[in-house]
Design a protein around this motif. Structure first.
Motif, PDB file in Angstrom:
ATOM      1  N   UNK A 155     -48.125  17.704  26.574  1.00 34.87           N
ATOM      2  CA  UNK A 155     -49.170  18.370  27.355  1.00 34.87           C
ATOM      3  C   UNK A 155     -48.628  19.504  28.218  1.00 34.87           C
ATOM      4  N   UNK A 156     -47.316  19.732  28.201  1.00 37.67           N
ATOM      5  CA  UNK A 156     -46.705  20.671  29.151  1.00 37.67           C
ATOM      6  C   UNK A 156     -47.373  22.051  29.123  1.00 37.67           C
ATOM      7  N   UNK A 157     -47.542  22.578  27.927  1.00 38.99           N
ATOM      8  CA  UNK A 157     -48.089  23.930  27.822  1.00 38.99           C
ATOM      9  C   UNK A 157     -49.542  23.980  28.292  1.00 38.99           C
ATOM     10  N   UNK A 158     -50.298  22.985  27.873  1.00 43.56           N
ATOM     11  CA  UNK A 158     -51.694  22.950  28.305  1.00 43.56           C
ATOM     12  C   UNK A 158     -51.785  22.827  29.829  1.00 43.56           C
ATOM     13  N   UNK A 159     -50.986  21.932  30.408  1.00 47.73           N
ATOM     14  CA  UNK A 159     -51.051  21.710  31.864  1.00 47.73           C
ATOM     15  C   UNK A 159     -50.733  23.008  32.606  1.00 47.73           C
ATOM     16  N   UNK A 160     -49.749  23.750  32.111  1.00 47.38           N
ATOM     17  CA  UNK A 160     -49.395  25.011  32.757  1.00 47.38           C
ATOM     18  C   UNK A 160     -50.568  25.989  32.686  1.00 47.38           C
ATOM     19  N   UNK A 161     -51.216  26.067  31.530  1.00 48.34           N
ATOM     20  CA  UNK A 161     -52.363  26.974  31.376  1.00 48.34           C
ATOM     21  C   UNK A 161     -53.504  26.543  32.300  1.00 48.34           C
ATOM     22  N   UNK A 162     -53.764  25.227  32.330  1.00 49.70           N
ATOM     23  CA  UNK A 162     -54.874  24.726  33.138  1.00 49.70           C
ATOM     24  C   UNK A 162     -54.627  24.993  34.627  1.00 49.70           C
ATOM     25  N   UNK A 163     -53.391  24.813  35.070  1.00 52.08           N
ATOM     26  CA  UNK A 163     -53.081  25.024  36.492  1.00 52.08           C
ATOM     27  C   UNK A 163     -53.176  26.494  36.884  1.00 52.08           C
ATOM     28  N   UNK A 164     -52.900  27.357  35.901  1.00 55.93           N
ATOM     29  CA  UNK A 164     -52.929  28.787  36.197  1.00 55.93           C
ATOM     30  C   UNK A 164     -54.361  29.324  36.302  1.00 55.93           C
ATOM     31  N   UNK A 165     -55.336  28.546  35.814  1.00 54.21           N
ATOM     32  CA  UNK A 165     -56.731  29.000  35.882  1.00 54.21           C
ATOM     33  C   UNK A 165     -57.337  28.670  37.236  1.00 54.21           C
ATOM     34  N   UNK A 166     -58.205  29.550  37.695  1.00 53.28           N
ATOM     35  CA  UNK A 166     -58.965  29.257  38.903  1.00 53.28           C
ATOM     36  C   UNK A 166     -60.420  29.074  38.504  1.00 53.28           C
ATOM     37  N   UNK A 167     -60.870  27.860  38.552  1.00 53.75           N
ATOM     38  CA  UNK A 167     -62.212  27.538  38.072  1.00 53.75           C
ATOM     39  C   UNK A 167     -63.329  28.165  38.889  1.00 53.75           C
ATOM     40  N   UNK A 168     -63.009  28.694  40.091  1.00 49.16           N
ATOM     41  CA  UNK A 168     -64.074  29.282  40.902  1.00 49.16           C
ATOM     42  C   UNK A 168     -64.365  30.726  40.486  1.00 49.16           C
ATOM     43  N   UNK A 169     -63.465  31.319  39.696  1.00 47.90           N
ATOM     44  CA  UNK A 169     -63.665  32.708  39.262  1.00 47.90           C
ATOM     45  C   UNK A 169     -64.684  32.766  38.123  1.00 47.90           C
ATOM     46  N   UNK A 170     -65.322  33.928  37.955  1.00 48.34           N
ATOM     47  CA  UNK A 170     -66.328  34.034  36.889  1.00 48.34           C
ATOM     48  C   UNK A 170     -65.727  33.748  35.513  1.00 48.34           C
TER      49      UNK A 170
END
Ligand SMILES: Nc1nc2c(ncn2[C@@H]2O[C@H](COP(=O)(O)OP(=O)(O)OP(=O)(O)O)[C@@H](O)[C@H]2O)c(=O)[nH]1
Ligand SMILES: [Mg+2]
Length: 454
Positions: A155-170
């Motif tokens: 899951x390492x790559x996915x977790x890094x991508x998910x953490x880099x996203x800000x869900x409050x942005x459009x």
């Protein structure tokens, strides 16, 4: 033409056939139907042995929106001049078989033959795993999933991508797609590594939904604010759509209507792969079978509204890889694998049975003398070379714990035994009139699943 009321009075058995990928669903249905049409090899099906079945025929299925199980093509592949295993299938399909049967005993003479319909529904076992999503919100599911998979290498790559996203942005669609793609990659890798909690099921087996927005979501950390139009809100919406447009219809339209069920398992394949595969199969089956214990899921209990599966058969497939002297051991392992999943509730009153079978027998038995010892082998045509070969797969222990305990304790390989497995091609057949393709215990399976209704 049958009138509506006549049709209404004709009983319908809805038989669900499921199992994980490559478990043997397509071969099972093809072998079963062929042997119900030509019943020369079905002595253990009582109605057939008693000569009460006057006719069996394929009929147009009632649900015209569902793909038809391609019986003719699969049978042609298995029994043609160059027999081969059928193609992998990846979604729900259905087939209706109808029986003209004379009732048993005294009544038979009075009432004449009746018609009984058998609707066979083939669906991937992986889809049952989605049941656990139905009682979760997107926020709960996200949090649970992220916590659970955080430490997994896959899951390492996915977790890094998910953490880099800000869900409050459009929402930016390409980023949502990238996130979902990473998540799908993770699920596929996790599945391969032997994790059984790989849901949503359609991410792995999308059927005809591949690429559609209902599959373009992933778990995300919840941001402090979730304004309208934000990535988080959109993910939440798609998760809810997945539940209501994908999971719910499957359970409502297919699962809830099934009253007899066969669950196929490639137990021998797992034993051959080793302890991790055995433990993974055991855990995945326990999750899959949760669907047959509806009491534990309020959503499902509501959907079923009192309907239930009356009989469930657990079948270890491909038993033609073993000499019959080892079949009881294979059945015992299958039973032991399910023991825990069965638990005390025992599937809400359904009758259950475990069985070792081969839907299409590709081998013959042979006893080989080697150094003064006689070995019980099977012989067939190898899939890889097309040559004939005899195989001794090893001795399955009669006590299943000898396999299941090391598997559960995380052993890397079997200590005191080895299990070889060769893949055989289907044998070239010359069938006599009235005879279906050769099998092992399909007649017993049929008797358990539908015999009481014929
Ligand atoms: N020897 C032997 N092999 C079998 C038998 N049934 C299935 N197999 C093997 O298992 C493979 C998978 O069988 P399928 O019936 O296609 O399995 P499935 O569950 O429909 O698989 P998917 O459609 O991919 O989910 C076949 O290609 C065969 O190699 C059997 O009765 N005997
Ligand atoms: Mg299939």
């Amino acid at each position: 033409m049958a009138t509506v009321s006549e049709t209404f009075l004709e009983p319908v058995i809805r038989l669900g056939v499921t199992g994980l990928a490559r478990a043997g669903k397509t071969v099972f249905i093809t072998g079963l139907v062929a042997n119900l049409l030509d019943r020369g090899r079905m002595p253990q099906l009582r109605a057939a042995a008693q000569g009460r079945i006057e006719a069996v025929y394929l009929q147009p299925q009632p649900d015209v929106t569902l793909p038809r199980f391609d019986f003719e093509a699969h049978l042609a592949a298995l029994t043609g001049d160059v027999p081969r295993w059928p193609q992998s299938t990846r979604s729900v399909s259905e087939l209706r078989l109808s029986f003209r049967v004379r009732p048993e005993g005294f009544l038979g003479g009075l009432t004449g033959p009746r018609t009984v319909h058998l609707d066979i529904v083939d669906y991937p076992g992986e889809w049952l795993l989605d049941l656990a999503l139905m009682e979760r919100s997107y926020a709960d599911w996200s949090e649970e999933t992220l916590t659970r998979i955080d430490k997994r290498r896959e899951a390492a790559e996915f977790m890094a991508t998910a953490r880099a996203e800000d869900g409050s942005l459009p929402l930016v669609e390409v980023r949502a797609q990238a996130l979902a793609a990473r998540f799908t990659d993770y699920l596929l890798a996790a599945r391969k590594a032997g994790y059984s909690d790989c849901t949503p099921g359609r991410f792995i087996l999308p059927g005809d939904l591949a690429g559609s927005p209902v599959l373009t979501f992933a778990p995300m950390p919840k941001p402090g604010s979730t304004p309208r139009g934000s990535l988080w809100r959109e993910m939440d919406r798609r998760f809810e759509s997945y539940k209501s447009l994908v999971v719910r219809p499957f359970f409502r339209d297919h699962f809830a209507k099934v009253n007899r069920q066969v669950v196929l398992m490639d137990v021998l394949g797992a034993v051959h792969q080793g302890p991790r595969a055995v433990e993974d199969l055991r855990r995945t089956m326990a999750d899959v079978l949760a669907a047959f214990r509806p009491g534990r899921n309020r959503w499902l209990t509501g959907l079923l509204g009192g309907r239930r599966v009356e009989r469930i058969l657990f079948a270890a497939t491909k038993a033609d890889h073993l000499h019959h002297s080892q079949h009881p051991a294979l059945t015992a392992i299958t039973e032991a694998m399910l023991r825990e999943a069965r638990g005390r509730a025992d599937f809400a009153g359904a009758r259950t049975q475990a069985l070792a079978l081969a839907a299409l027998r590709a081998t013959v038995e042979e006893t080989v003398e080697r150094g003064g010892v006689s070995l019980d082998c099977v012989r067939g045509r190898l899939l890889s070379t097309g040559k004939q070969a005899a195989m001794y797969p090893g001795q399955l222990p009669s006590d299943p714990a000898r396999l299941l305990s090391p598997a559960r304790e995380g052993a890397q390989k079997w200590l005191d035994a080895e299990f070889g497995l060769m893949e055989f091609a289907p044998a070239r057949l010359t069938l006599k009139p009235g005879e279906g393709p050769p099998h092992i215990r399909l007649d017993r399976a049929a008797e358990f699943l539908i015999g009481d209704r014929l």
